[in-house]
Every structure is written in C-alpha cells, then in structure tokens.
Design a protein around this motif. Sequence first.
Motif, PDB file in Angstrom:
ATOM      1  N   ASP A 151     -22.044 109.764   5.406  1.00  0.00           N
ATOM      2  CA  ASP A 151     -23.486 109.490   5.323  1.00  0.00           C
ATOM      3  C   ASP A 151     -24.248 110.009   6.533  1.00  0.00           C
ATOM      4  O   ASP A 151     -25.469 109.914   6.607  1.00  0.00           O
ATOM      5  CB  ASP A 151     -23.693 107.960   5.195  1.00  0.00           C
ATOM      6  CG  ASP A 151     -25.051 107.633   4.572  1.00  0.00           C
ATOM      7  OD1 ASP A 151     -25.674 106.640   4.979  1.00  0.00           O
ATOM      8  OD2 ASP A 151     -25.502 108.441   3.723  1.00  0.00           O
ATOM      9  N   ARG A 154     -27.347 112.399   5.957  1.00  0.00           N
ATOM     10  CA  ARG A 154     -28.526 111.705   5.453  1.00  0.00           C
ATOM     11  C   ARG A 154     -29.175 110.869   6.557  1.00  0.00           C
ATOM     12  O   ARG A 154     -30.387 110.922   6.779  1.00  0.00           O
ATOM     13  CB  ARG A 154     -28.113 110.787   4.283  1.00  0.00           C
ATOM     14  CG  ARG A 154     -29.194 110.455   3.286  1.00  0.00           C
ATOM     15  CD  ARG A 154     -28.727 109.362   2.351  1.00  0.00           C
ATOM     16  NE  ARG A 154     -28.270 108.170   3.114  1.00  0.00           N
ATOM     17  CZ  ARG A 154     -29.098 107.372   3.788  1.00  0.00           C
ATOM     18  NH1 ARG A 154     -30.394 107.634   3.836  1.00  0.00           N
ATOM     19  NH2 ARG A 154     -28.634 106.336   4.454  1.00  0.00           N
ATOM     20  N   ILE A 197     -28.911 114.023  -1.329  1.00  0.00           N
ATOM     21  CA  ILE A 197     -29.905 113.708  -0.291  1.00  0.00           C
ATOM     22  C   ILE A 197     -31.260 113.454  -0.937  1.00  0.00           C
ATOM     23  O   ILE A 197     -31.919 112.441  -0.684  1.00  0.00           O
ATOM     24  CB  ILE A 197     -29.995 114.854   0.734  1.00  0.00           C
ATOM     25  CG1 ILE A 197     -28.747 114.899   1.612  1.00  0.00           C
ATOM     26  CG2 ILE A 197     -31.247 114.711   1.598  1.00  0.00           C
ATOM     27  CD1 ILE A 197     -28.649 116.131   2.498  1.00  0.00           C
ATOM     28  N   SER A 200     -31.524 110.256  -2.947  1.00  0.00           N
ATOM     29  CA  SER A 200     -31.583 109.008  -2.159  1.00  0.00           C
ATOM     30  C   SER A 200     -32.969 108.837  -1.514  1.00  0.00           C
ATOM     31  O   SER A 200     -33.201 107.876  -0.782  1.00  0.00           O
ATOM     32  CB  SER A 200     -30.519 109.058  -1.053  1.00  0.00           C
ATOM     33  OG  SER A 200     -30.854 110.092  -0.123  1.00  0.00           O
ATOM     34  N   THR A 202     -34.120 110.621   0.805  1.00  0.00           N
ATOM     35  CA  THR A 202     -34.057 111.034   2.223  1.00  0.00           C
ATOM     36  C   THR A 202     -34.833 112.331   2.401  1.00  0.00           C
ATOM     37  O   THR A 202     -34.748 113.220   1.549  1.00  0.00           O
ATOM     38  CB  THR A 202     -32.576 111.250   2.610  1.00  0.00           C
ATOM     39  OG1 THR A 202     -31.891 110.006   2.460  1.00  0.00           O
ATOM     40  CG2 THR A 202     -32.435 111.762   4.028  1.00  0.00           C
TER      41      THR A 202
END
Length: 341
Positions: A151, A154, A197, A200, A202
Amino acid sequence: VPSPTAEPAAPQRLFGAAVRPDQLTDETPLLAAIRGCGLLVPEYHGQWSAVEWRRGDPWYGNYDAILDFAEKHGQQVRGHSLIWEQMTPDWAREEMTSGKDWKTIERHFATLLPRYSGRIREWIVVNEMIDTEHGDHGFRRTSFQRAYGNDYVRRALETARVLDPQAKLMINDYSLLYDNPVDEARRNKMLRLVESIKASGTPLDMVGIQGHLELRKGRISQPKAARFMTDLAGMGVEVAITELDVLEDDLRRPIGERDRLVADAAQDLLDVVADQKAVGSVVTWGLSDKQSWLQDRLDATKAAQACTPVDCGRMNRGLPFDGEMRPKPMHAALQRTLTMA
Ligand code: G3I
C-alpha cells in the motif's frame, strides 16, 4: 474569429531534458540547448540521498539552482523523485525497515513539497516500483515495500497531495514499450496498479514511461505502446515520456548508421506519442552523449569490443546531440513532434 473548419491547435507537447546544476553555469552550446527546453528535470540532484544525505540536514542548493535557472527562462521543473530505492539514504532505509513508521516518509516529503509548492508543479512521487520477476502483486521488494507493504505507493500519493495540493502527482517506471514477455507483464502490472489507485480515490495525475530504448531489443511495439497509453488515458491520467534515450551498443557500426538507427528508434516512439493527446511532454535523459549515463552501461561493452572510451566517436550516441554538441537525426525527429524553443 477562426473559421469553423480551422484545425484545432496541435496540443502543446513540451520538450524537456534531464540536467545537472553544473551544466547551468557556463555559456556553452549545451547551455544554449538547455535553454531550448520547456521542462527541466534534475538528473540526480533531486534524489533523497542527494538532498538529505545526513538525517535532518537537507541541502537545497542544487534544486534551488535548477529552479532559479528555469524560472529565469520561463521553464517548468519536474521533481524527480521523492521515493526511489536506489537513491534512498542508508539512515532512512534503516529507520523505515526497523521502525516501520510512516512518519519517515511524511518527514521526507515535508522537507521538499511545501518549500517548492507553486514552483515545482509536478512530482514523481514513486520511481520504479513495478517488479519484473516476482514480488507480491508486481511490486519490487524495496525498503518501502518491506517496511509498509504494497500500500506504500497509494499512501505516498495521499501524503504528497496533503503536503502540496496543487502539484500534479506522478508514478514513473521503465520497460513498458517492447513486444516481449517482460514488458508485456510490466504494462499489465502498471495498468492494474493505476486502476487500483484510481478506484481507491487516491490522487494520481500522471504516469511516466521512462523510454530508455535499447536497439538490442529490436523496435518498440507501436500498437502495444499506443494501446498502453490509451488505456492509461482512459483511467484519467496524463502520460509522460520521462527519460528518453537509446542504448546502441554495436560501436563498430559507422557513426552515420548508428545515428540513423537511434533516430529511427526514437521516431517509432514519437510517432505513437504524436497520436496520444494524453502525452504532454517528452523528456530526454540528457542532451549530449558526453553527459549520458549510458557511458557507464557501455564501458563493459567497450571493453568487450576493445573500444577506447576516450574517443567520442565510440560513445553511445543515444541522445539528441553528440559529444561535441552537434545535433543528430534524433534531434530533428524531436523537433518534428515537440514544441521546442
Ligand atoms: O556528483 C557526484 C560527484 O560529486 C562524486 O564525486 C561522484 C562519485 O561518487 O558521484 C557524483 O554523483 C553521481 C551522479 O550520478 C552524477 O550526476 C552519483 O554517484 C551517481 O549515482 C548518479 O547516477 C545517476 C543515477 O540515476 C542514480 O541517481 C545518473 O546520473 C542518472 O542518469 C540516473 O538516472 C536514473 C533515473 O533517476 C531513474 N531511471 C533510470 C535512470 C538511469 O539509471
């Protein structure tokens, strides 16, 4: 008022180059060529270990020198790069992998992003994260991946957005253009990463394709390269060619033939770029063969081919200008595709 049939203006596609502060001081043909760029990228001096070799003692002189020069000449500067395994200071590697505290990253980003907010308008937040052979979900086993898990990319983008809400955020990687199993796998991993990405929520504004071409790999696959860029654009990111040069290592070929092969390799990619509205810039990784990092790559080859490194003619000729700053066919290819001063 333009006639309704007027062709839409061609997209401004910036030409840029990797530079070093020592190239910006003396009036040389190289400096004149650097002035012709719309975008400058620190080749090395923006890296974590070049800025903060000792913890808590960051040295901004090199970044400031590149920015002062660029602003004087109306040029943009790309931050390169916040996270890259090869240029992570030992103290940071140790702190991350032992403490596993994200504060190490936050502190590093806070050292640079607020200071240059509004001056550096795009940052490579993570450089070279895709793994070729193994790695969970295609991530390289870097100190970052070991300390924070998959992660980390991100999280790095999230942290960068908080520290500079106005900068465009990039991730950047290599071996994404050829028609071979390695590049095919890497393209798919990059697409999956960008998809996750974006899904999510982000922030991710751009993906950098380094574009280090190698003649020994044959020609790039234009359809696959075009499809890759189109797929990235379809995910809502801009695309940048970030480190274009050509490794041509048969030093026994006549110079003219080597220069033509290099220009053809670059033209293959520029022809794809010309049709990709999502590509806003092409950066060559240096301007003159004399400064190219590729010389290091070639020293082994030179030894093998009994070439003397001293002879400029024996240098790798993968950049727009030769060792004496004479423009080569690659430079003409770039001029045909890009907005060059
Ligand atoms: O400036 C110092 C000099 O003071 C010192 O005497 C000398 C000996 O140690 O080192 C000099 O710094 C070198 C620097 O290049 C010079 O610009 C560093 O050791 C050397 O590691 C550094 O290499 C750079 C490399 O990234 C690592 O940062 C190359 O110039 C640069 O072309 C290369 O660029 C990378 C991209 O960032 C990412 N993609 C791949 C690309 C090629 O490896």
